[in-house]
Design a protein around this motif. Structure first.
Motif, PDB file in Angstrom:
ATOM      1  N   VAL A  75       0.070  39.776  26.733  1.00 58.30           N
ATOM      2  CA  VAL A  75      -0.310  38.654  25.874  1.00 58.30           C
ATOM      3  C   VAL A  75      -0.046  39.049  24.419  1.00 58.30           C
ATOM      4  N   ALA A  76       0.933  38.416  23.822  1.00 57.70           N
ATOM      5  CA  ALA A  76       1.273  38.732  22.433  1.00 57.70           C
ATOM      6  C   ALA A  76       0.270  38.077  21.494  1.00 57.70           C
ATOM      7  N   ALA A  77      -0.092  38.803  20.441  1.00 54.35           N
ATOM      8  CA  ALA A  77      -1.025  38.257  19.457  1.00 54.35           C
ATOM      9  C   ALA A  77      -0.354  37.154  18.651  1.00 54.35           C
ATOM     10  N   THR A  78      -1.034  36.028  18.513  1.00 55.50           N
ATOM     11  CA  THR A  78      -0.537  34.908  17.725  1.00 55.50           C
ATOM     12  C   THR A  78      -1.545  34.613  16.611  1.00 55.50           C
ATOM     13  N   ASP A  79      -1.305  33.547  15.885  1.00 59.38           N
ATOM     14  CA  ASP A  79      -2.247  33.166  14.840  1.00 59.38           C
ATOM     15  C   ASP A  79      -3.401  32.327  15.393  1.00 59.38           C
ATOM     16  N   ASP A  80      -3.452  32.182  16.725  1.00 51.64           N
ATOM     17  CA  ASP A  80      -4.553  31.481  17.377  1.00 51.64           C
ATOM     18  C   ASP A  80      -5.248  32.444  18.337  1.00 51.64           C
ATOM     19  N   PRO A  81      -6.251  33.180  17.871  1.00 54.80           N
ATOM     20  CA  PRO A  81      -6.882  34.194  18.725  1.00 54.80           C
ATOM     21  C   PRO A  81      -7.615  33.607  19.923  1.00 54.80           C
ATOM     22  N   VAL A  82      -8.086  32.377  19.802  1.00 55.18           N
ATOM     23  CA  VAL A  82      -8.777  31.767  20.941  1.00 55.18           C
ATOM     24  C   VAL A  82      -7.780  31.443  22.058  1.00 55.18           C
ATOM     25  N   ALA A  83      -6.594  30.982  21.687  1.00 54.49           N
ATOM     26  CA  ALA A  83      -5.553  30.736  22.693  1.00 54.49           C
ATOM     27  C   ALA A  83      -5.134  32.053  23.336  1.00 54.49           C
ATOM     28  N   ASP A  84      -5.068  33.132  22.547  1.00 54.92           N
ATOM     29  CA  ASP A  84      -4.722  34.447  23.098  1.00 54.92           C
ATOM     30  C   ASP A  84      -5.767  34.886  24.121  1.00 54.92           C
ATOM     31  N   LEU A  85      -7.031  34.695  23.782  1.00 57.76           N
ATOM     32  CA  LEU A  85      -8.108  35.036  24.714  1.00 57.76           C
ATOM     33  C   LEU A  85      -8.032  34.165  25.956  1.00 57.76           C
ATOM     34  N   ALA A  86      -7.722  32.893  25.781  1.00 55.92           N
ATOM     35  CA  ALA A  86      -7.602  31.984  26.923  1.00 55.92           C
ATOM     36  C   ALA A  86      -6.494  32.429  27.863  1.00 55.92           C
ATOM     37  N   ARG A  87      -5.382  32.883  27.299  1.00 60.42           N
ATOM     38  CA  ARG A  87      -4.267  33.362  28.134  1.00 60.42           C
ATOM     39  C   ARG A  87      -4.688  34.604  28.925  1.00 60.42           C
ATOM     40  N   ALA A  88      -5.374  35.519  28.263  1.00 63.49           N
ATOM     41  CA  ALA A  88      -5.821  36.727  28.950  1.00 63.49           C
ATOM     42  C   ALA A  88      -6.813  36.381  30.062  1.00 63.49           C
ATOM     43  N   ALA A  89      -7.733  35.479  29.784  1.00 62.86           N
ATOM     44  CA  ALA A  89      -8.709  35.075  30.796  1.00 62.86           C
ATOM     45  C   ALA A  89      -8.021  34.406  31.983  1.00 62.86           C
ATOM     46  N   ALA A  90      -6.990  33.607  31.695  1.00 58.52           N
ATOM     47  CA  ALA A  90      -6.246  32.945  32.767  1.00 58.52           C
ATOM     48  C   ALA A  90      -5.475  33.963  33.608  1.00 58.52           C
ATOM     49  N   ILE A  91      -4.969  35.022  32.964  1.00 56.89           N
ATOM     50  CA  ILE A  91      -4.245  36.060  33.696  1.00 56.89           C
ATOM     51  C   ILE A  91      -5.155  36.725  34.716  1.00 56.89           C
ATOM     52  N   GLN A  92      -6.396  36.973  34.342  1.00 52.53           N
ATOM     53  CA  GLN A  92      -7.343  37.568  35.294  1.00 52.53           C
ATOM     54  C   GLN A  92      -7.450  36.713  36.552  1.00 52.53           C
ATOM     55  N   VAL A  93      -7.568  35.406  36.366  1.00 51.86           N
ATOM     56  CA  VAL A  93      -7.717  34.492  37.497  1.00 51.86           C
ATOM     57  C   VAL A  93      -6.423  34.399  38.299  1.00 51.86           C
ATOM     58  N   GLU A  94      -5.299  34.256  37.610  1.00 57.82           N
ATOM     59  CA  GLU A  94      -4.009  34.162  38.295  1.00 57.82           C
ATOM     60  C   GLU A  94      -3.724  35.428  39.096  1.00 57.82           C
ATOM     61  N   HIS A  95      -4.001  36.577  38.489  1.00 62.57           N
ATOM     62  CA  HIS A  95      -3.750  37.860  39.154  1.00 62.57           C
ATOM     63  C   HIS A  95      -4.613  37.993  40.405  1.00 62.57           C
ATOM     64  N   GLY A  96      -5.878  37.608  40.295  1.00 64.75           N
ATOM     65  CA  GLY A  96      -6.770  37.707  41.446  1.00 64.75           C
ATOM     66  C   GLY A  96      -6.376  36.775  42.575  1.00 64.75           C
ATOM     67  N   CYS A  97      -5.992  35.554  42.231  1.00 64.34           N
ATOM     68  CA  CYS A  97      -5.603  34.592  43.262  1.00 64.34           C
ATOM     69  C   CYS A  97      -4.292  34.980  43.938  1.00 64.34           C
ATOM     70  N   ALA A  98      -3.399  35.611  43.174  1.00 63.03           N
ATOM     71  CA  ALA A  98      -2.099  36.010  43.723  1.00 63.03           C
ATOM     72  C   ALA A  98      -2.183  37.299  44.525  1.00 63.03           C
ATOM     73  N   ASN A  99      -3.209  38.112  44.280  1.00 64.74           N
ATOM     74  CA  ASN A  99      -3.342  39.416  44.945  1.00 64.74           C
ATOM     75  C   ASN A  99      -4.767  39.570  45.485  1.00 64.74           C
ATOM     76  N   PRO A 100      -5.137  38.731  46.458  1.00 61.89           N
ATOM     77  CA  PRO A 100      -6.538  38.702  46.892  1.00 61.89           C
ATOM     78  C   PRO A 100      -7.071  40.022  47.431  1.00 61.89           C
ATOM     79  N   ALA A 101      -6.301  40.713  48.259  1.00 66.94           N
ATOM     80  CA  ALA A 101      -6.789  41.970  48.827  1.00 66.94           C
ATOM     81  C   ALA A 101      -6.950  43.026  47.739  1.00 66.94           C
ATOM     82  N   MET A 102      -6.001  43.087  46.820  1.00 68.02           N
ATOM     83  CA  MET A 102      -6.081  44.072  45.751  1.00 68.02           C
ATOM     84  C   MET A 102      -7.234  43.731  44.800  1.00 68.02           C
ATOM     85  N   TYR A 103      -7.465  42.450  44.565  1.00 64.59           N
ATOM     86  CA  TYR A 103      -8.568  42.064  43.692  1.00 64.59           C
ATOM     87  C   TYR A 103      -9.897  42.487  44.306  1.00 64.59           C
ATOM     88  N   ARG A 104     -10.031  42.294  45.605  1.00 58.41           N
ATOM     89  CA  ARG A 104     -11.257  42.718  46.276  1.00 58.41           C
ATOM     90  C   ARG A 104     -11.449  44.223  46.142  1.00 58.41           C
TER      91      ARG A 104
END
Length: 206
Positions: A75-104
């Protein structure tokens, strides 16, 4: 006669095989015999290079968290830190849903390490992003609320969304929208302007 040096190639082969098994079939499928067969080595080698199956699980968990951290670091830093945080938070969810066994393995089935647990670095990344939101005067902490606590709340929200998807309580294709709406409301709770929070959350989904 000096002891024979361990071959890092065998250790890597065992690690890669464990990742494949855990990532596709889950914890119950990973046995010493299965791991040795997949890595084209002996069961003795498993204990020679790892000591125990618990050590194998710890090694794979560290590798899995390392991959999640790499995704968060993308996640590259932009001039919108809240959008940057939102992207990082979304990555956590996307990563977990795409890799369920590894997330567990990362956050459900395998206990954290007693010292230098890599999971703490996930919280640290989120904490750094939240600190930027505070520096840009988007979030406004008081005496009871600090970046570390807020990082835990953002992570907990994402973890709950992933677990709803993994247990099929909510269809996977609906989890992203649910998480984005919760994130928006959490940002407002952190003190962000409602319209700016919505704009940043929407920008992160684009």
């Amino acid at each position: 006669m000096s002891p024979r040096a361990l071959d890092p190639g065998i250790r890597n082969a065992l690690t890669d095989a464990a990742i494949r098994i855990l990532g596709t079939e889950g914890r119950a499928a990973l046995t010493t015999r299965r791991l040795a067969r997949e890595a084209d080595t002996s069961t003795t080698a498993v204990y020679t290079y790892f000591g125990s199956m618990d050590d194998v699980h710890r090694r794979v968990r560290r590798e899995a968290i390392s991959r999640l951290l790499s995704a968060l670091d993308s996640v590259a830093a932009t001039d919108d830190p809240v959008a940057d945080l939102a992207r990082a938070a979304a990555i956590q969810v996307e990563h977990g849903c795409a890799n369920p066994a590894m997330y567990r393995l990362m956050f459900v089935d395998q206990p954290p390490d007693d010292a230098d647990d890599p999971g703490a670095r996930v919280f640290a990344r989120l904490g750094e992003l939240i600190a930027r939101c505070i520096e840009h005067e988007r979030f406004h902490p008081d005496e009871q609320h600090r970046p570390a606590m807020w990082a835990g709340e953002v992570w907990t929200m994402g973890h709950g969304a992933v677990m709803l998807a993994l247990t099929r309580v909510i269809p996977v294709d609906q989890v992203a929208a649910l998480h984005a709406d919760m994130f928006f409301r959490l940002c407002v709770g952190f003190g962000d302007d409602r319209d700016r929070a919505r704009e940043s959350t929407d920008a992160a989904q684009a």
